[in-house]
Design a protein around this motif. Structure first.
Motif, short mmCIF file in Angstrom:
data_model
loop_
_atom_site.label_atom_id
_atom_site.label_comp_id
_atom_site.label_asym_id
_atom_site.label_seq_id
_atom_site.Cartn_x
_atom_site.Cartn_y
_atom_site.Cartn_z
N THR A 54 53.13 102.54 -15.17
CA THR A 54 52.43 103.82 -15.10
C THR A 54 51.78 104.02 -13.74
O THR A 54 51.84 105.10 -13.16
CB THR A 54 51.36 103.92 -16.21
OG1 THR A 54 51.98 103.74 -17.48
CG2 THR A 54 50.66 105.27 -16.18
N ARG A 55 51.17 102.97 -13.22
CA ARG A 55 50.54 103.05 -11.90
C ARG A 55 51.58 103.41 -10.84
O ARG A 55 51.32 104.21 -9.94
CB ARG A 55 49.88 101.72 -11.56
CG ARG A 55 49.00 101.79 -10.30
CD ARG A 55 48.57 100.40 -9.86
NE ARG A 55 49.68 99.70 -9.27
CZ ARG A 55 50.09 99.87 -7.99
NH1 ARG A 55 49.46 100.72 -7.20
NH2 ARG A 55 51.12 99.20 -7.53
N GLU B 138 45.59 104.76 -18.26
CA GLU B 138 46.58 103.72 -18.61
C GLU B 138 47.04 102.95 -17.38
O GLU B 138 47.40 101.77 -17.47
CB GLU B 138 47.79 104.39 -19.29
CG GLU B 138 48.91 103.44 -19.69
CD GLU B 138 48.51 102.44 -20.76
OE1 GLU B 138 49.25 101.45 -20.94
OE2 GLU B 138 47.47 102.65 -21.42
N GLN C 86 45.40 101.66 -15.16
CA GLN C 86 44.55 100.50 -14.91
C GLN C 86 45.11 99.26 -15.60
O GLN C 86 44.77 98.14 -15.24
CB GLN C 86 43.12 100.76 -15.40
CG GLN C 86 42.51 102.05 -14.88
CD GLN C 86 42.59 102.16 -13.36
OE1 GLN C 86 42.16 101.26 -12.65
NE2 GLN C 86 43.13 103.26 -12.88
N ARG C 87 45.97 99.48 -16.62
CA ARG C 87 46.54 98.36 -17.38
C ARG C 87 48.04 98.22 -17.22
O ARG C 87 48.59 97.14 -17.38
CB ARG C 87 46.22 98.54 -18.87
CG ARG C 87 44.75 98.56 -19.21
CD ARG C 87 44.50 98.74 -20.70
NE ARG C 87 44.92 100.06 -21.14
CZ ARG C 87 44.13 101.14 -21.11
NH1 ARG C 87 42.91 101.05 -20.63
NH2 ARG C 87 44.56 102.30 -21.55
N SER C 88 48.71 99.33 -16.93
CA SER C 88 50.17 99.34 -16.88
C SER C 88 50.66 99.50 -15.45
O SER C 88 50.41 100.52 -14.81
CB SER C 88 50.71 100.48 -17.74
OG SER C 88 52.08 100.72 -17.49
N GLU C 89 51.38 98.50 -14.96
CA GLU C 89 51.92 98.56 -13.60
C GLU C 89 52.96 99.67 -13.47
O GLU C 89 53.04 100.34 -12.44
CB GLU C 89 52.55 97.21 -13.24
CG GLU C 89 53.15 97.17 -11.84
CD GLU C 89 52.14 97.40 -10.74
OE1 GLU C 89 52.53 97.91 -9.67
OE2 GLU C 89 50.95 97.10 -10.95
N GLU D 55 56.23 103.04 -25.94
CA GLU D 55 56.02 102.84 -24.51
C GLU D 55 57.12 103.51 -23.70
O GLU D 55 56.86 104.14 -22.66
CB GLU D 55 55.95 101.35 -24.18
CG GLU D 55 54.69 100.65 -24.67
CD GLU D 55 54.61 100.53 -26.18
OE1 GLU D 55 55.69 100.50 -26.84
OE2 GLU D 55 53.49 100.49 -26.72
N SER E 271 44.11 110.66 -25.23
CA SER E 271 44.41 109.27 -24.84
C SER E 271 45.83 108.95 -25.25
O SER E 271 46.50 109.76 -25.93
CB SER E 271 43.43 108.29 -25.50
OG SER E 271 43.78 108.10 -26.86
#
Length: 208
Positions: free
Chosen positions: A115-116, A108, A110-113, A49, A22
């Motif tokens: 990273t997406r 990640e 799913q929470r970080s734009e 980050e 993770s």
């Protein structure tokens, strides 16, 4: 020394994320793995980050560079499709820590734009690389359908590597994907472009 130490920290981040499974790691964990102080890690990247973002950028750069090199060595549209498949299951990409890191980044996303966004770049690049040569061999609608299926198969087989109880090896994954592609190519009508010998210009790997 800065480029060397930055790379060492990125490599260390990949290993630590892989070991933990993770992104719940600390800058101290990564610095310790790299053999430097946490202060030096913060000096080069500012925050955990930023280091994690650079780690996923590094994974994408390596995959892109490997793909570009493989495509340059291939001489036909079908050979280029095989090159994309083989690069997707390259031994470096199949390293346990790399697989674990990819899965952690997907979670990640799913929470970080940000990273997406990087993972969307990967997905679009894979689809584009497959579609470019499929369109030479098949009509556009068939090419798009097969590109989507092949990309999904590549991603699915890759994810299954995280199932330690039933892993599928590199060559078996390549063979399964090639069998899928061969079966659909055999049943689809050829593209006029593949019959009249028109030259094909590829632009794979250019997305940034």
């Amino acid at each position: 020394m800065e480029p060397v130490r930055r790379k060492a920290l990125v490599d260390a981040a990949l290993r630590v994320i892989g070991d933990h499974g993770s992104l719940a790691v600390t800058m101290s964990d990564i610095a310790r793995q790299a053999g430097v102080s946490p202060a030096l890690a913060h000096h080069y990247f500012g925050s955990k980050e930023q280091l994690l973002i650079e780690t996923i950028r590094s994974l994408l750069r390596q995959l892109r560079n490997d793909t570009v090199a493989a495509l340059r060595a291939a001489r036909t549209p079908r050979a280029r499709l095989s090159a994309v498949i083989r690069v997707s299951f390259h031994a470096d990409q199949f390293a346990p820590e790399t697989i674990a890191a990819w899965l952690a980044f997907y979670a990640e996303a799913q929470r970080s734009e940000e990273t997406r966004r990087f993972l969307v770049i990967y997905a679009r690049r894979l689809r584009s690389n497959l579609l470019a040569d499929l369109k030479v061999l098949l009509p556009a609608d068939a090419a798009e359908r097969i590109a989507e299926g092949a990309a999904a198969m590549i991603d699915g087989l890759y994810i299954r590597q995280s199932l330690k109880s039933a892993p599928i090896g590199i060559e078996a994954s390549i063979a399964l994907t090639e069998d899928y592609l061969n079966a659909l190519l055999a049943t689809a009508s050829p593209s006029p472009r593949s019959e009249n010998g028109r030259p094909h210009r590829t632009t794979q790997g250019q997305m940034t």
